[in-house]
Design a protein around this motif. Sequence first.
Motif, PDB file in Angstrom:
ATOM      1  N   PRO A 339       4.552  -0.868   4.876  1.00 15.69           N
ATOM      2  CA  PRO A 339       5.340  -0.009   3.990  1.00 15.69           C
ATOM      3  C   PRO A 339       5.848  -0.756   2.758  1.00 15.69           C
ATOM      4  O   PRO A 339       6.123  -0.137   1.725  1.00 15.69           O
ATOM      5  CB  PRO A 339       6.501   0.447   4.879  1.00 15.69           C
ATOM      6  CG  PRO A 339       5.991   0.321   6.281  1.00 15.69           C
ATOM      7  CD  PRO A 339       5.078  -0.873   6.260  1.00 15.69           C
ATOM      8  N   ALA A 340       5.975  -2.079   2.865  1.00 18.04           N
ATOM      9  CA  ALA A 340       6.492  -2.871   1.749  1.00 18.04           C
ATOM     10  C   ALA A 340       5.410  -3.282   0.755  1.00 18.04           C
ATOM     11  O   ALA A 340       5.717  -3.877  -0.282  1.00 18.04           O
ATOM     12  CB  ALA A 340       7.174  -4.137   2.291  1.00 18.04           C
ATOM     13  N   ALA A 341       4.138  -2.982   1.037  1.00 12.80           N
ATOM     14  CA  ALA A 341       3.048  -3.365   0.132  1.00 12.80           C
ATOM     15  C   ALA A 341       3.220  -2.692  -1.218  1.00 12.80           C
ATOM     16  O   ALA A 341       3.671  -1.543  -1.306  1.00 12.80           O
ATOM     17  CB  ALA A 341       1.707  -2.997   0.747  1.00 12.80           C
ATOM     18  N   ALA A 342       2.877  -3.409  -2.273  1.00  4.55           N
ATOM     19  CA  ALA A 342       2.992  -2.858  -3.615  1.00  4.55           C
ATOM     20  C   ALA A 342       2.123  -1.612  -3.757  1.00  4.55           C
ATOM     21  O   ALA A 342       1.069  -1.494  -3.114  1.00  4.55           O
ATOM     22  CB  ALA A 342       2.563  -3.906  -4.642  1.00  4.55           C
ATOM     23  N   PRO A 343       2.546  -0.658  -4.586  1.00  4.50           N
ATOM     24  CA  PRO A 343       1.787   0.589  -4.728  1.00  4.50           C
ATOM     25  C   PRO A 343       0.329   0.374  -5.117  1.00  4.50           C
ATOM     26  O   PRO A 343      -0.543   1.141  -4.720  1.00  4.50           O
ATOM     27  CB  PRO A 343       2.555   1.337  -5.830  1.00  4.50           C
ATOM     28  CG  PRO A 343       3.947   0.786  -5.757  1.00  4.50           C
ATOM     29  CD  PRO A 343       3.801  -0.642  -5.365  1.00  4.50           C
ATOM     30  N   GLY A 344       0.060  -0.657  -5.869  1.00  4.42           N
ATOM     31  CA  GLY A 344      -1.308  -0.893  -6.321  1.00  4.42           C
ATOM     32  C   GLY A 344      -2.127  -1.776  -5.412  1.00  4.42           C
ATOM     33  O   GLY A 344      -3.262  -2.130  -5.746  1.00  4.42           O
ATOM     34  N   ALA A 345      -1.598  -2.142  -4.233  1.00  2.38           N
ATOM     35  CA  ALA A 345      -2.287  -3.094  -3.354  1.00  2.38           C
ATOM     36  C   ALA A 345      -3.645  -2.559  -2.900  1.00  2.38           C
ATOM     37  O   ALA A 345      -4.644  -3.291  -2.894  1.00  2.38           O
ATOM     38  CB  ALA A 345      -1.413  -3.415  -2.148  1.00  2.38           C
ATOM     39  N   LYS A 346      -3.698  -1.304  -2.491  1.00  4.91           N
ATOM     40  CA  LYS A 346      -4.952  -0.726  -2.013  1.00  4.91           C
ATOM     41  C   LYS A 346      -6.039  -0.820  -3.080  1.00  4.91           C
ATOM     42  O   LYS A 346      -7.159  -1.291  -2.818  1.00  4.91           O
ATOM     43  CB  LYS A 346      -4.733   0.725  -1.601  1.00  4.91           C
ATOM     44  CG  LYS A 346      -6.015   1.480  -1.247  1.00  4.91           C
ATOM     45  CD  LYS A 346      -5.735   2.955  -1.032  1.00  4.91           C
ATOM     46  CE  LYS A 346      -7.035   3.749  -0.923  1.00  4.91           C
ATOM     47  NZ  LYS A 346      -6.785   5.207  -0.805  1.00  4.91           N
ATOM     48  N   GLY A 347      -5.727  -0.395  -4.294  1.00  4.13           N
ATOM     49  CA  GLY A 347      -6.708  -0.420  -5.377  1.00  4.13           C
ATOM     50  C   GLY A 347      -7.101  -1.826  -5.774  1.00  4.13           C
ATOM     51  O   GLY A 347      -8.271  -2.094  -6.070  1.00  4.13           O
ATOM     52  N   PHE A 348      -6.116  -2.732  -5.768  1.00  5.98           N
ATOM     53  CA  PHE A 348      -6.418  -4.105  -6.168  1.00  5.98           C
ATOM     54  C   PHE A 348      -7.354  -4.770  -5.165  1.00  5.98           C
ATOM     55  O   PHE A 348      -8.338  -5.418  -5.546  1.00  5.98           O
ATOM     56  CB  PHE A 348      -5.125  -4.914  -6.305  1.00  5.98           C
ATOM     57  CG  PHE A 348      -5.344  -6.307  -6.825  1.00  5.98           C
ATOM     58  CD1 PHE A 348      -5.553  -6.536  -8.171  1.00  5.98           C
ATOM     59  CD2 PHE A 348      -5.358  -7.385  -5.957  1.00  5.98           C
ATOM     60  CE1 PHE A 348      -5.765  -7.819  -8.652  1.00  5.98           C
ATOM     61  CE2 PHE A 348      -5.569  -8.669  -6.429  1.00  5.98           C
ATOM     62  CZ  PHE A 348      -5.771  -8.894  -7.779  1.00  5.98           C
ATOM     63  N   LEU A 349      -7.088  -4.605  -3.879  1.00  2.00           N
ATOM     64  CA  LEU A 349      -7.949  -5.200  -2.857  1.00  2.00           C
ATOM     65  C   LEU A 349      -9.348  -4.602  -2.912  1.00  2.00           C
ATOM     66  O   LEU A 349     -10.351  -5.307  -2.723  1.00  2.00           O
ATOM     67  CB  LEU A 349      -7.335  -5.008  -1.476  1.00  2.00           C
ATOM     68  CG  LEU A 349      -6.071  -5.827  -1.196  1.00  2.00           C
ATOM     69  CD1 LEU A 349      -5.412  -5.378   0.099  1.00  2.00           C
ATOM     70  CD2 LEU A 349      -6.394  -7.319  -1.144  1.00  2.00           C
ATOM     71  N   ALA A 350      -9.440  -3.304  -3.166  1.00  2.00           N
ATOM     72  CA  ALA A 350     -10.754  -2.676  -3.302  1.00  2.00           C
ATOM     73  C   ALA A 350     -11.506  -3.254  -4.491  1.00  2.00           C
ATOM     74  O   ALA A 350     -12.718  -3.507  -4.420  1.00  2.00           O
ATOM     75  CB  ALA A 350     -10.599  -1.163  -3.438  1.00  2.00           C
TER      76      ALA A 350
END
Length: 371
Positions: A339-350
């Motif tokens: 829940p604490a992951a930055a909002p853009g984490a998913k897109g950045f890792l992709a």
Amino acid sequence: MSRRPSSGTGATTGAAGGSAGAPRAEGRTLAFAESPAQLLNLLEWAHLTRPQDLTLVVLPPGDPMTRGQLRRMVELARDEGHPVRWQEARGGALAPLRAAGTLAAELRRAARLVIGDPFSRYLQVLLNLAGAAHAVVVDDGTATMEFASQLAQGERLTRWHRTGRGGASALLFAPVSHGARRRLTPGPAREVEVFSAMPIEPPPGVRLRTNSFAWTRERFGPPLLTKGADLVGTSLVETGVVDQERYVEAVARLAGEYGATRYFAHRREASGKLQRVASAAGLQIVRPDLPLELAARRGPVGRTILSFPSTVVHTLPLALSGTPVTVAVRDVDPAWLTPAAAPGAKGFLARVAESATGVRSLGPEPGAASA
């Protein structure tokens, strides 16, 4: 499915332009590294550019694993004929001030300043003290991608996995951070260069020089290959991006799927987490004494190297070029994020996974969440 390998020619692009040659740089160069990977990339940059008067300054953090790898890298740097200073800049409230005072005169005299982490507050302080008209940022892995993006968009320098605005300390430090970003922005009397193996689009006016890991390939290997697969660890749990339980379970599934026997730990991975990985996945934990690019090039190493999205899916194909080793990347399931992951984490890792060249894409786990 293999992606098209990059050329790795060491080409120079961007508004500052230029050929792929290696001109001998003039003037005094002062270079700073806070991690083993940064020091490795400084050696790669020096191998390509051949600066005439280079001094490397190591600013070690406190954790023993990083300090150990840095000491081994210092030995290699000195073997290459580079003067290296080991400058303690931590360990008490006054240590950073003493170190900055010690370096201030040299910073003002340097014609070129080379740094490995533009997000480091300590290096931002040093940037504000520097008189250099030429700044170079050498690779610090995936952070370099975010640095180039933020510089191009005129944003403040913030690590991609951080959330919020940093509170009161960030507010107090804002003038220093702003000054550092200004010194890393090209202008009429200021040249800026990025030396990177990562897929980045240089901001207008910034020179991009490609890191092909030529020094690594010339200095080490080719490696002895084992029959099995190796798995590369990440610090995504330690940075608060991925849930530890989900990560350990994913490692165990990936290891079982491809028959991995060894787990190359990231230098920042916690011992307790590594014990969980060893127990759940039946993997031998290996703590390399050098950055993974050098450890893999020296061998022994598996014919297949498995990783989640991280810097190594970009650097290992270059370091292991000319060998039959396959680097494969497994996507991070969005359900693993905290829940604490930055909002853009998913897109950045992709983006880290999808932009890697010369690797085999494993895609998401079967049945992984697509949201």
